[in-house]
Design a protein around this motif. Structure first.
Motif, PDB file in Angstrom:
ATOM      1  N   SER A  96     101.114  85.580  31.215  1.00  0.00           N
ATOM      2  CA  SER A  96      99.759  86.029  30.891  1.00  0.00           C
ATOM      3  C   SER A  96      98.888  84.903  30.348  1.00  0.00           C
ATOM      4  CB  SER A  96      99.808  87.173  29.871  1.00  0.00           C
ATOM      5  OG  SER A  96     100.421  86.763  28.664  1.00  0.00           O
ATOM      6  N   LYS A  97      99.513  83.786  29.945  1.00  0.00           N
ATOM      7  CA  LYS A  97      98.766  82.659  29.401  1.00  0.00           C
ATOM      8  C   LYS A  97      98.893  81.471  30.346  1.00  0.00           C
ATOM      9  CE  LYS A  97      99.608  84.080  24.606  1.00  0.00           C
ATOM     10  NZ  LYS A  97     100.191  83.693  23.286  1.00  0.00           N
ATOM     11  N   ASP A  98      97.761  80.926  30.786  1.00  0.00           N
ATOM     12  CA  ASP A  98      97.744  79.747  31.663  1.00  0.00           C
ATOM     13  C   ASP A  98      98.646  79.938  32.878  1.00  0.00           C
ATOM     14  OD1 ASP A  98      96.065  78.262  29.843  1.00  0.00           O
ATOM     15  OD2 ASP A  98      97.844  77.942  28.607  1.00  0.00           O
ATOM     16  N   LYS A  99      98.542  81.092  33.531  1.00  0.00           N
ATOM     17  CA  LYS A  99      99.470  81.422  34.619  1.00  0.00           C
ATOM     18  C   LYS A  99      99.405  80.410  35.759  1.00  0.00           C
ATOM     19  CE  LYS A  99     100.852  85.174  37.713  1.00  0.00           C
ATOM     20  NZ  LYS A  99     100.675  86.606  38.059  1.00  0.00           N
ATOM     21  N   ASN A 100      98.206  80.080  36.230  1.00  0.00           N
ATOM     22  CA  ASN A 100      98.098  79.169  37.366  1.00  0.00           C
ATOM     23  C   ASN A 100      98.594  77.773  37.027  1.00  0.00           C
ATOM     24  OD1 ASN A 100      97.052  81.150  39.030  1.00  0.00           O
ATOM     25  ND2 ASN A 100      94.921  80.647  38.590  1.00  0.00           N
ATOM     26  N   ILE A 101      98.278  77.301  35.818  1.00  0.00           N
ATOM     27  CA  ILE A 101      98.749  75.981  35.394  1.00  0.00           C
ATOM     28  C   ILE A 101     100.262  75.986  35.227  1.00  0.00           C
ATOM     29  CG2 ILE A 101      98.631  74.229  33.590  1.00  0.00           C
ATOM     30  CD1 ILE A 101      96.125  74.429  35.253  1.00  0.00           C
ATOM     31  N   SER A 102     100.789  77.043  34.619  1.00  0.00           N
ATOM     32  CA  SER A 102     102.238  77.134  34.407  1.00  0.00           C
ATOM     33  C   SER A 102     102.998  77.079  35.717  1.00  0.00           C
ATOM     34  CB  SER A 102     102.578  78.424  33.660  1.00  0.00           C
ATOM     35  OG  SER A 102     101.991  78.445  32.377  1.00  0.00           O
ATOM     36  N   ASN A 103     102.465  77.749  36.742  1.00  0.00           N
ATOM     37  CA  ASN A 103     103.157  77.783  38.027  1.00  0.00           C
ATOM     38  C   ASN A 103     103.112  76.446  38.757  1.00  0.00           C
ATOM     39  OD1 ASN A 103     104.352  80.351  38.194  1.00  0.00           O
ATOM     40  ND2 ASN A 103     102.368  81.302  38.597  1.00  0.00           N
ATOM     41  N   LEU A 104     102.213  75.547  38.360  1.00  0.00           N
ATOM     42  CA  LEU A 104     102.269  74.195  38.906  1.00  0.00           C
ATOM     43  C   LEU A 104     103.575  73.516  38.492  1.00  0.00           C
ATOM     44  CD1 LEU A 104      98.661  72.750  38.396  1.00  0.00           C
ATOM     45  CD2 LEU A 104      99.656  73.738  40.463  1.00  0.00           C
ATOM     46  N   PHE A 105     104.031  73.802  37.272  1.00  0.00           N
ATOM     47  CA  PHE A 105     105.276  73.222  36.770  1.00  0.00           C
ATOM     48  C   PHE A 105     106.500  73.993  37.265  1.00  0.00           C
ATOM     49  CE2 PHE A 105     102.099  71.719  33.805  1.00  0.00           C
ATOM     50  CZ  PHE A 105     102.524  70.452  33.451  1.00  0.00           C
ATOM     51  N   LEU A 106     106.412  75.323  37.241  1.00  0.00           N
ATOM     52  CA  LEU A 106     107.587  76.149  37.493  1.00  0.00           C
ATOM     53  C   LEU A 106     107.936  76.302  38.964  1.00  0.00           C
ATOM     54  CD1 LEU A 106     107.082  78.996  34.859  1.00  0.00           C
ATOM     55  CD2 LEU A 106     108.966  77.342  34.937  1.00  0.00           C
ATOM     56  N   LYS A 107     106.940  76.350  39.801  1.00  0.00           N
ATOM     57  CA  LYS A 107     107.216  76.548  41.219  1.00  0.00           C
ATOM     58  C   LYS A 107     107.765  75.266  41.823  1.00  0.00           C
ATOM     59  CE  LYS A 107     106.146  80.839  42.033  1.00  0.00           C
ATOM     60  NZ  LYS A 107     107.105  81.785  42.614  1.00  0.00           N
TER      61      LYS A 107
ATOM     62  N   PRO B   9     104.457  71.384  43.045  1.00  0.00           N
ATOM     63  CA  PRO B   9     103.861  72.651  43.480  1.00  0.00           C
ATOM     64  C   PRO B   9     103.395  72.561  44.922  1.00  0.00           C
ATOM     65  CG  PRO B   9     102.317  71.421  42.118  1.00  0.00           C
ATOM     66  CD  PRO B   9     103.620  70.680  42.058  1.00  0.00           C
ATOM     67  N   ASN B  10     103.533  73.665  45.645  1.00  0.00           N
ATOM     68  CA  ASN B  10     103.051  73.667  47.020  1.00  0.00           C
ATOM     69  C   ASN B  10     101.522  73.732  47.044  1.00  0.00           C
ATOM     70  OD1 ASN B  10     102.321  76.406  46.631  1.00  0.00           O
ATOM     71  ND2 ASN B  10     104.303  77.114  47.381  1.00  0.00           N
ATOM     72  N   SER B  11     100.953  73.564  48.226  1.00  0.00           N
ATOM     73  CA  SER B  11      99.491  73.503  48.348  1.00  0.00           C
ATOM     74  C   SER B  11      98.826  74.803  47.916  1.00  0.00           C
ATOM     75  CB  SER B  11      99.102  73.167  49.784  1.00  0.00           C
ATOM     76  OG  SER B  11      99.639  74.116  50.688  1.00  0.00           O
ATOM     77  N   TYR B  12      99.510  75.939  48.120  1.00  0.00           N
ATOM     78  CA  TYR B  12      98.940  77.225  47.698  1.00  0.00           C
ATOM     79  C   TYR B  12      98.734  77.245  46.187  1.00  0.00           C
ATOM     80  CZ  TYR B  12      98.886  82.158  46.367  1.00  0.00           C
ATOM     81  OH  TYR B  12      98.573  83.366  45.782  1.00  0.00           O
ATOM     82  N   ARG B  13      99.760  76.836  45.434  1.00  0.00           N
ATOM     83  CA  ARG B  13      99.659  76.841  43.977  1.00  0.00           C
ATOM     84  C   ARG B  13      98.618  75.830  43.492  1.00  0.00           C
ATOM     85  NH1 ARG B  13     101.607  81.508  41.946  1.00  0.00           N
ATOM     86  NH2 ARG B  13     103.428  82.110  43.190  1.00  0.00           N
ATOM     87  N   LEU B  14      98.611  74.657  44.126  1.00  0.00           N
ATOM     88  CA  LEU B  14      97.666  73.629  43.722  1.00  0.00           C
ATOM     89  C   LEU B  14      96.231  74.055  44.015  1.00  0.00           C
ATOM     90  CD1 LEU B  14      97.466  70.803  42.529  1.00  0.00           C
ATOM     91  CD2 LEU B  14      97.663  69.880  44.836  1.00  0.00           C
ATOM     92  N   ASN B  15      96.016  74.648  45.181  1.00  0.00           N
ATOM     93  CA  ASN B  15      94.665  75.082  45.541  1.00  0.00           C
ATOM     94  C   ASN B  15      94.169  76.227  44.666  1.00  0.00           C
ATOM     95  OD1 ASN B  15      94.408  73.163  47.556  1.00  0.00           O
ATOM     96  ND2 ASN B  15      95.204  74.510  49.156  1.00  0.00           N
ATOM     97  N   LYS B  16      95.088  77.048  44.155  1.00  0.00           N
ATOM     98  CA  LYS B  16      94.672  78.122  43.257  1.00  0.00           C
ATOM     99  C   LYS B  16      94.022  77.554  42.002  1.00  0.00           C
ATOM    100  CE  LYS B  16      96.347  82.081  42.613  1.00  0.00           C
ATOM    101  NZ  LYS B  16      97.102  83.297  42.258  1.00  0.00           N
ATOM    102  N   VAL B  17      94.488  76.400  41.569  1.00  0.00           N
ATOM    103  CA  VAL B  17      93.891  75.747  40.397  1.00  0.00           C
ATOM    104  C   VAL B  17      92.630  74.994  40.792  1.00  0.00           C
ATOM    105  CG1 VAL B  17      94.257  74.026  38.587  1.00  0.00           C
ATOM    106  CG2 VAL B  17      96.111  75.573  39.228  1.00  0.00           C
ATOM    107  N   LEU B  18      92.701  74.242  41.886  1.00  0.00           N
ATOM    108  CA  LEU B  18      91.558  73.439  42.303  1.00  0.00           C
ATOM    109  C   LEU B  18      90.358  74.305  42.694  1.00  0.00           C
ATOM    110  CD1 LEU B  18      93.347  70.714  44.471  1.00  0.00           C
ATOM    111  CD2 LEU B  18      92.475  70.482  42.143  1.00  0.00           C
TER     112      LEU B  18
ATOM    113  N   LYS C  10      86.943  78.071  36.821  1.00  0.00           N
ATOM    114  CA  LYS C  10      87.119  78.558  35.451  1.00  0.00           C
ATOM    115  C   LYS C  10      88.405  78.005  34.844  1.00  0.00           C
ATOM    116  CE  LYS C  10      87.287  82.799  32.687  1.00  0.00           C
ATOM    117  NZ  LYS C  10      87.270  84.288  32.721  1.00  0.00           N
ATOM    118  N   THR C  11      89.496  78.018  35.644  1.00  0.00           N
ATOM    119  CA  THR C  11      90.772  77.494  35.148  1.00  0.00           C
ATOM    120  C   THR C  11      90.667  76.006  34.859  1.00  0.00           C
ATOM    121  OG1 THR C  11      92.086  79.148  36.322  1.00  0.00           O
ATOM    122  CG2 THR C  11      93.204  77.109  35.712  1.00  0.00           C
ATOM    123  N   LEU C  12      90.102  75.258  35.790  1.00  0.00           N
ATOM    124  CA  LEU C  12      90.005  73.819  35.617  1.00  0.00           C
ATOM    125  C   LEU C  12      89.070  73.444  34.475  1.00  0.00           C
ATOM    126  CD1 LEU C  12      91.184  71.284  36.837  1.00  0.00           C
ATOM    127  CD2 LEU C  12      89.265  71.191  38.430  1.00  0.00           C
ATOM    128  N   ALA C  13      87.930  74.143  34.402  1.00  0.00           N
ATOM    129  CA  ALA C  13      86.962  73.850  33.337  1.00  0.00           C
ATOM    130  C   ALA C  13      87.518  74.213  31.965  1.00  0.00           C
ATOM    131  CB  ALA C  13      85.660  74.599  33.593  1.00  0.00           C
TER     132      ALA C  13
END
Length: 383
Positions: free
Chosen positions: A308-319, A333-342, A346-349
């Motif tokens: 629930s906290k920093d989910k997209n960022i966390s999955n860059l490490f965990l996936k 992280p695969n391109s799907y996970r990376l693109n979700k952040v890029l 809001k997540t990046l900012a």
């Protein structure tokens, strides 16, 4: 420790690892991390990292699209690549297996289509091609003069009866069958392969069979039950009776999907035995990641579906956690996970100023994949 053959659950003499309920905040457990930008050249263009191994200060990366193994320094500088595709006597048709041999400093590439094992030195120079008399699953060095085939598939792939009934197949220096250990937990009809094994420089290999509650250590041509999982979580796990009945037939019957949707988690063959931590994955609705601190005896669990906290960022490490050096884990992280952040401004900012944010802000679609190295810390007051 006694050998694994015919050992009951009650007779287990290794380390018991508890599966606990997942934490919703992975980032608070990171002790340190770094980013590795892989050099992008005409000879080193990678779309996805399927496997990543580290040996002698070098990264060895398997890329399926290029059918190549790329060799980089730990800092990301390109060194060489193995790309021997073709139909010749020293060429592979398709890479279907990849492993490093840190005992002999070799790279092992296997090809189901030509049924051969290709041995390279750490510079990427081919040294040997060995015919294989069966469809391999995952071949590693035995740390001496032979090889080991790790199997987690349908049992129709082998002519040798002992290979059909057991998970670990000892082979001689010419990849001929010698003996087999660890009875299969299930007689699945379709192909289900382990994701990886963890090969150590002292010759030990850690192996987690699909569906098993035990991680084994294979060393000196013997097999030892090393870690056992004990469920203290809200997850459900398969009973021995349920394991034997599990079936997966593509397009027809899928007992796994039914179980996962019912709150079960199942082991799927990933294992990394670092200096002070054990890491493995269970499959649930999404991947369930377990880190076990050998010093404190504590486990922490992260569920990609329950963060629930920093989910997209966390999955860059965990996936896609691939390997470890000491207590440093390496993931890509695969391109799907990376693109979700890029693609999520809001997540990046919202990220604090840090190495990862700077990396992401300077990333474009033509860059090679991101490699992350990180260490974790399990608090002493963890449940």
């Amino acid at each position: 420790m006694s050998c694994a053959d015919n050992k009951s659950y009650q007779d287990f003499s290794g380390t018991t690892v508890e599966i606990v309920n997942p934490s919703d905040d992975f980032m608070s457990f990171i002790a340190d991390y770094d980013t590795i930008r892989l050099e992008t050249t005409d000879d080193a263009l990678i779309d996805q990292v399927l496997r990543l191994k580290i040996m002698n200060g070098r990264l060895f990366i398997l890329n399926v699209k290029a059918q190549s193994v790329f060799i980089f320094t730990e800092e990301g500088k390109f060194i060489n690549k193995i790309s021997d595709t073709g139909q010749g006597p020293k060429e592979y048709i398709r890479i279907t297996g990849f492993e490093t041999d840190p005992v002999h400093n070799k790279i092992l590439i296997s090809d189901n289509f030509s049924r051969r094992l290709f041995v390279y030195n750490e510079e990427g120079k081919q040294e040997r091609v060995i015919p294989i008399g069966f469809n391999r699953e995952h071949i590693a060095s035995d740390g001496a003069d032979g090889f080991i085939n790790f199997f987690s598939s349908d049992n129709e792939r082998y002519d040798e009866p002992e290979m059909r009934k057991n998970c670990v197949h000892f082979l001689d220096s010419n990849c001929r069958f010698v003996s087999a250990r660890i009875p299969m937990e299930t007689q699945m009809i379709t192909r289900l392969s382990i994701r990886s094994v963890d090969c150590h420089a002292d010759g030990a290999i850690f192996y987690h069979p699909v569906l098993s509650d035990i991680i084994y250590c294979v060393k000196d041509k013997e097999v030892y039950p090393y870690y056992r999982f004990y469920n203290k979580s809200d997850y459900r796990m398969l009973s021995e009776k349920e394991k034997k009945k599990m079936t997966l037939i593509f397009g027809e019957r899928n007992d796994f999907k039914e179980k996962l949707n019912s709150g079960y988690i199942v082991s799927w063959g990933d294992v990394i035995d670092a200096d002070h931590y054990l890491y493995t994955i269970f499959e649930g609705i999404e991947d369930v990641h377990l880190f076990y601190d050998k010093q404190t005896g504590k486990s922490i669990v992260f569920d990609s579906n329950r963060l629930s906290k920093d989910k997209n960022i966390s999955n860059l490490f965990l996936k896609n956690v691939h390997c470890a050096k000491g207590d440093i884990f390496y993931s890509s992280p695969n391109s799907y996970r990376l693109n979700k952040v890029l693609d999520d401004n809001k997540t990046l900012a919202g990220m604090p100023e840090c190495k990862l944010k700077k990396y992401l802000q300077n990333t474009n679609v033509d860059d090679n994949p991101l490699i992350l190295s990180f260490s974790i810390k399990v608090p002493e007051d963890a449940p």
